[in-house]
Structure formats: C-alpha cells, structure tokens
Design an enzyme around this catalytic site. Structure first.
Site, PDB file in Angstrom:
ATOM      1  N   ASP A   1       0.771  -1.247   0.000  1.00 54.04           N
ATOM      2  CA  ASP A   1       0.000   0.000   0.000  1.00 54.04           C
ATOM      3  C   ASP A   1       0.806   1.304   0.000  1.00 54.04           C
ATOM      4  O   ASP A   1       1.786   1.427   0.742  1.00 54.04           O
ATOM      5  CB  ASP A   1      -0.864   0.095   1.261  1.00 54.04           C
ATOM      6  CG  ASP A   1      -1.589  -1.167   1.608  1.00 54.04           C
ATOM      7  OD1 ASP A   1      -1.588  -2.095   0.803  1.00 54.04           O
ATOM      8  OD2 ASP A   1      -2.154  -1.228   2.712  1.00 54.04           O
TER       9      ASP A   1
ATOM     10  N   ARG B   1      -7.353  -0.938  11.753  1.00 56.07           N
ATOM     11  CA  ARG B   1      -6.114  -0.486  11.123  1.00 56.07           C
ATOM     12  C   ARG B   1      -6.296   0.581  10.029  1.00 56.07           C
ATOM     13  O   ARG B   1      -7.386   0.859   9.595  1.00 56.07           O
ATOM     14  CB  ARG B   1      -5.356  -1.677  10.541  1.00 56.07           C
ATOM     15  CG  ARG B   1      -6.092  -2.502   9.520  1.00 56.07           C
ATOM     16  CD  ARG B   1      -5.179  -3.637   9.022  1.00 56.07           C
ATOM     17  NE  ARG B   1      -5.854  -4.541   8.127  1.00 56.07           N
ATOM     18  CZ  ARG B   1      -6.478  -5.653   8.501  1.00 56.07           C
ATOM     19  NH1 ARG B   1      -6.536  -5.986   9.777  1.00 56.07           N
ATOM     20  NH2 ARG B   1      -7.068  -6.428   7.599  1.00 56.07           N
TER      21      ARG B   1
ATOM     22  N   TRP C   1      -3.883  -8.744  -3.548  1.00 56.84           N
ATOM     23  CA  TRP C   1      -3.448  -9.872  -2.729  1.00 56.84           C
ATOM     24  C   TRP C   1      -3.795 -11.199  -3.373  1.00 56.84           C
ATOM     25  O   TRP C   1      -4.777 -11.309  -4.090  1.00 56.84           O
ATOM     26  CB  TRP C   1      -4.098  -9.814  -1.335  1.00 56.84           C
ATOM     27  CG  TRP C   1      -3.611  -8.653  -0.531  1.00 56.84           C
ATOM     28  CD1 TRP C   1      -4.332  -7.535  -0.195  1.00 56.84           C
ATOM     29  CD2 TRP C   1      -2.310  -8.487   0.042  1.00 56.84           C
ATOM     30  NE1 TRP C   1      -3.538  -6.688   0.533  1.00 56.84           N
ATOM     31  CE2 TRP C   1      -2.312  -7.242   0.701  1.00 56.84           C
ATOM     32  CE3 TRP C   1      -1.148  -9.258   0.045  1.00 56.84           C
ATOM     33  CZ2 TRP C   1      -1.188  -6.752   1.368  1.00 56.84           C
ATOM     34  CZ3 TRP C   1      -0.034  -8.774   0.710  1.00 56.84           C
ATOM     35  CH2 TRP C   1      -0.056  -7.538   1.357  1.00 56.84           C
TER      36      TRP C   1
HETATM   37  C1  FRU Z   1      -3.960  -3.536   2.743  1.00 58.77           C
HETATM   38  C2  FRU Z   1      -3.352  -4.024   4.055  1.00 58.77           C
HETATM   39  C3  FRU Z   1      -3.654  -3.054   5.175  1.00 58.77           C
HETATM   40  C4  FRU Z   1      -2.535  -3.299   6.125  1.00 58.77           C
HETATM   41  C5  FRU Z   1      -1.375  -3.564   5.201  1.00 58.77           C
HETATM   42  C6  FRU Z   1      -0.354  -4.509   5.729  1.00 58.77           C
HETATM   43  O1  FRU Z   1      -3.330  -4.040   1.616  1.00 58.77           O
HETATM   44  O2  FRU Z   1      -3.832  -5.309   4.339  1.00 58.77           O
HETATM   45  O3  FRU Z   1      -4.934  -3.244   5.755  1.00 58.77           O
HETATM   46  O4  FRU Z   1      -2.308  -2.212   6.968  1.00 58.77           O
HETATM   47  O5  FRU Z   1      -1.931  -4.075   4.003  1.00 58.77           O
HETATM   48  O6  FRU Z   1       0.761  -4.555   4.909  1.00 58.77           O
END
Ligand code: FRU
Length: 509
Positions: free
Chosen positions: A61, A188, A326
């Site tokens: 991200d 988060r 992902w």
């Molecule tokens: C999104 C995510 C976020 C998290 C991060 C971890 O792609 O899953 O929710 O903070 O990646 O790398």
C-alpha cells in the site's frame, strides 16, 4: 530462488519464527544497509520506467501520501529483505512532479513493542512545520499469526520530512478505545485529516459478523483521541472487512474511498478477490456518520488496491494505489528480487454523482518521439506500425457498423494484451490471457459511446497497462508480463469502423 506466494505471512528465511514473538530485530539502519547492498540484485526485465517501485524487495500500500515543504512524499508498505510480504517497514520516496521519484532512507521499522509485527498502513498530516505520520502497530499475540494479533494506532513526527521519531505516548489509540461490537483485532490503516480546527481519523474494521465498517475518531492535538462513531458500514454487499479508508471533500461533497475484502462480485464489477469502492455523500461531523446513497468501483481492471489520496498546492486531489492485489501470482517474486508498484497518480474530479480519474498533466513533459495517424478505415486486423514497451497511446474510434473494435498491445509472436469494445453489449474488455507471464483473465467495464465514439488514453510501462476510458470516466489497470520482443501495437475490428486518430509518445524519465 524464492517461490513464496503473494500472501501476508511472516515468511522470511531470516525470521526465526518459531514462537509467536518474532525473534528478528528490525531496525532502520539494517534496512537501509540491506537496500544499499542488495539493490543491484534486482532483475531489470520487468522494471518500469515511470512508476514507483521498491528499490529491492516487497512493496504494498501507498502510505502517508502528502505534499510537504514543496515536495510530494510517498511512503509505502515495504519489506526490503525479500520480494514477499513480511514485517512491514515504511519505505519513503519524494518527488517534485509525482513521476520522477528519489528514494529516501526507510522511515519506519518495526522496532517497538507496540509495532513488533509490522508498521502497517497509515497516513501523514502536516502540523505547522512538522510532518506527522499515523500508522497501525501490528503485534502477533499467539502461535497462529493469521488470527492471533492486535492492532493499535501510533504516531511518529519529523522536523525535516526524513527522520521520524515515534512518540513516547504511543499507542495513541489503544485497544480499550475500540468500541463494542467491532473487531478487537482488525483495527487499522488510520487516515488523518483536519476540519474546522479538529483532527479526525478514519480506521478500517468489521463488526465480527461479516460486515466491513469504518470507525471515526477525533482529536484536538493528534495525541489524545476519542471515539466518535461507526462512520459507514457494509449493507451485506460490501465485503467482510474494510481496509485503507480515506475521507476527503471535493466540490462541496464528502467522498469516502476504501478497500473491502472478499466483496462478492456484481456482474462485471468487483471481480477481484478484494475490491476498491467510493461513496459520495455528506459527513455529519456531529454524529460521525457519512450519509450516502450509492457506491461505485474505483477501477475496473485486475491490479488496483488500497488507494490513498492527498491534496496539493494546486488544490488538486490526487490518488495513487498499489498496482497489485493480494493472493495472485506476481512473476517478479520468482528470482527477480522485487515485487509491487504504484499506479500512476490520478487526479480525481467530481462530475455530478461520479468521480472521474485523469492522468496528471506532469506526464506530458516526458513525452518524446510522437507518431500519429488519422482516419484509418478498419475492417479486420491492422498492424499500426508503432512499437514500444513504455509509452502513452491516445486513440479515438468511431464505431460505424462494427460489432466490435479495439486495440492489441504488447503484441509478439505468441503474446498480446487485448482491449475490445463490444458495441451491442456496451462494454470494454481487457483480456490478458495471452499477455505473457503471470495470471490471465478478463475484466469488463460498462462504457457508453459518445456520439458513436470511444476515446482511450493508455499508459504502457513494461509490466503494466492503465486504460483511461472516455475522458477518465472509468479506468482499467493491470500488470502484464510480456517478453521484451512483444512490442507491437495493432487495431482490430469485426465489421467496419474508423480509427479517427491514434497518437503515440514514448515516455521516458
Ligand atoms: C492492505 C493491508 C492493510 C494493512 C497492510 C499490511 O493491503 O492489508 O490493511 O495495513 O496491508 O501490509
């Protein structure tokens, strides 16, 4: 050669991951030294020319995207030590024009008790002369790292935009500030913003019963936060957990963007495992609720996740996303020593009840070697006699009596990436089944012809393609991995149509 798939795991040959506590010591100095010593190991085959990538290792991200002291800063989820997800650091790059980036030292490493499992996603805000980062501290709390974890919100402050000091007050949003009936662990990706002298922060979570949601917090000083409300929540169609929210105002409206996990597809839309959506509405600051009617996809391709926006000195709202998703295979994870990239920065414009996404004009200064053709009568396939791996292509078709028409990009003996408009079905298809290495598949976007015409602005950069349709009404983004010989560009149709104009520029930075 590493073969780990693109999933979040603590998989790292260097990690002594025998207990739930990671034994590995991660520091900024170690990360920077590793990058310096290993960036030459990166295989250049699929490296891009005008997109931001990690110097070596893994990127996901965009984080802390901000305009500060006359420059754009982009931070990113980063694991330098292998082209796989691992305990997250924040990589850091700066740019004057959002196209050419210079790397700075790693900004955050998972070196505290409250972020030992990773410095997860977050955002930045300028506070006076300082730059403040707000991020999620991820901690593994048991033997099953996919389920045993806790997340809190933390801040780090910098005077110069390069070195960041984590606050002694961390965590600034603690576990005991999570409201009842929301997940005690998925908590988060804080996006912080200011309105009328009050700071707000939106966070992604879920209700533990299969509905993603956004939590709103407020603060007067960025250090003490109080919970306000559930800002928005899935009605059952929008996935079971929401990640990476961003809330901003544009043209007098309030816009929420976020990334719902495991959102069920709806005909041609939301066909990836994890999606991105936006809602246009009104934020009721007192109640802490976003009122909205509809939601829409942000992108119609394969590889677009966790977008984040910033405003800039020109008053533009610019969005960048992770140009991956992902749980797909990324060819550069196998022996190339890097994985992940950012999309081109896109300016967001509000038109009525929809967002439009425009390639930023800064790109135009990198154009060279223009070739153009006009009024090409098409009935079948035609090699356009144009070639390249890194280019911008502008094409306007007049549908005529054709049933379908379009372009083939990165064509070679065995390879092609196909963009076809089906006139009757009124949809544009992006097919990468024969694009090269990596996953195939097809995605579609519903598109209306305008005065019988289809206008495409396409950016190809070695291992990516981004298609801006009808002046930015929709965008399709994909990673593709053709061989270096597959550089052809052709037009095609079944039935008669006209390619009114086609222009191509090489893009080099
Ligand atoms: C999104 C995510 C976020 C998290 C991060 C971890 O792609 O899953 O929710 O903070 O990646 O790398």
């Amino acid at each position: 050669m590493r073969q780990e798939p693109n999933v979040k795991q603590d998989s790292d040959s260097q990690s002594l991951d025998t207990s739930h506590q990671t034994q590995e010591i991660y520091t900024l100095a170690r990360a920077d030294a590793y990058i310096r010593e290993n960036q030459q190991q990166v295989n250049p085959t699929y490296r891009m020319a005008y997109h931001l990538m990690p110097e070596v290792g893994w990127m996901n991200d965009p984080n802390g995207f901000v305009y500060y002291n006359g420059m754009y800063h982009m931070f990113y989820q980063h694991y330098p030590y292998a082209p796989v997800w691992g305990p997250m650091h924040w990589g850091h790059a700066i740019s004057y024009d959002l196209i050419t980036w210079s790397y700075l030292p790693v900004a955050l490493a998972p070196d505290q008790s409250y972020d030992s499992g990773g410095c997860f996603s977050g955002s930045a805000i300028v506070q006076g002369s300082k730059l403040l980062l707000m991020y999620t501290g991820h901690v593994v709390t048991g033997p099953d790292k996919d389920n045993d974890y806790r997340q809190t919100q933390n801040i780090a402050v910098s005077d110069n935009g390069i070195e960041f000091v984590k606050s002694t007050l961390n965590p600034v949003i603690r576990l005991d500030q999570i409201p009842e009936h929301t997940s005690p662990k998925d908590f988060r990706d804080p996006k912080v913003f200011e309105r009328n002298g009050i700071y707000y922060c939106v966070l992604g979570s879920n209700d533990t019963a299969g509905h993603g949601l956004i939590l709103l917090y407020r603060s007067t000083n960025l250090e003490e936060w109080s919970y306000v409300n559930v800002l928005a929540q899935s009605d059952g169609t929008l996935g079971d957990n929401w990640e990476c929210p961003d809330l901003f105002s544009l043209g007098g409206r309030d816009i929420l963007i976020m990334s719902p996990q495991r959102m069920p597809s709806q005909k041609d839309n939301y066909r990836n495992l994890h999606s991105t959506v936006y809602m246009i509405g009104t934020l009721d600051e007192k109640r802490g609720v976003l009122e909205y009617d509809q939601y829409h996809p942000l992108d119609y391709g394969f590889d677009f996740y966790a977008p984040q926006t910033t405003d800039d000195e020109q008053g533009r709202r610019i969005m960048v996303a992770w140009m991956e998703t992902w749980e797909t295979d990324i060819p550069t994870q196998h022996g190339h020593e890097w994985a992940g990239a950012m999309t081109l920065p896109r300016q967001i414009v509000l038109k009525g009840e929809r967002l439009f996404f425009l390639p930023i004009p800064e790109l135009e200064q990198y154009r060279s070697d223009k070739i153009e053709q006009h009024d090409i009568h098409l009935n079948g396939s035609l090699d356009l006699g144009m070639q390249g791996e890194r280019y911008e292509l502008y094409a306007v078709f007049e549908a005529g009596s054709a049933e379908q028409f379009g372009l083939k990009l990165r064509t070679g003996e065995e390879e092609e990436t196909i963009l076809i408009y089906e006139v009757e079905q009124r949809r544009l298809l992006l097919n990468r089944d024969r694009a090269g290495a990596g996953p195939g598949g097809e995605r579609a976007a519903e598109v209306e012809l305008q005065d019988g015409r289809l206008e495409l602005r396409i950016f190809v950069d070695v291992s990516s393609v981004e298609v801006f349709i009808q002046g930015g009404e929709k965008v399709m983004t994909a990673r593709i991995y053709p061989g270096p010989e597959s550089t052809g560009i052709s037009a095609c149709s079944s039935g008669e149509c006209t390619l009114l104009e086609v222009r191509k520029w090489d893009l080099k930075v």
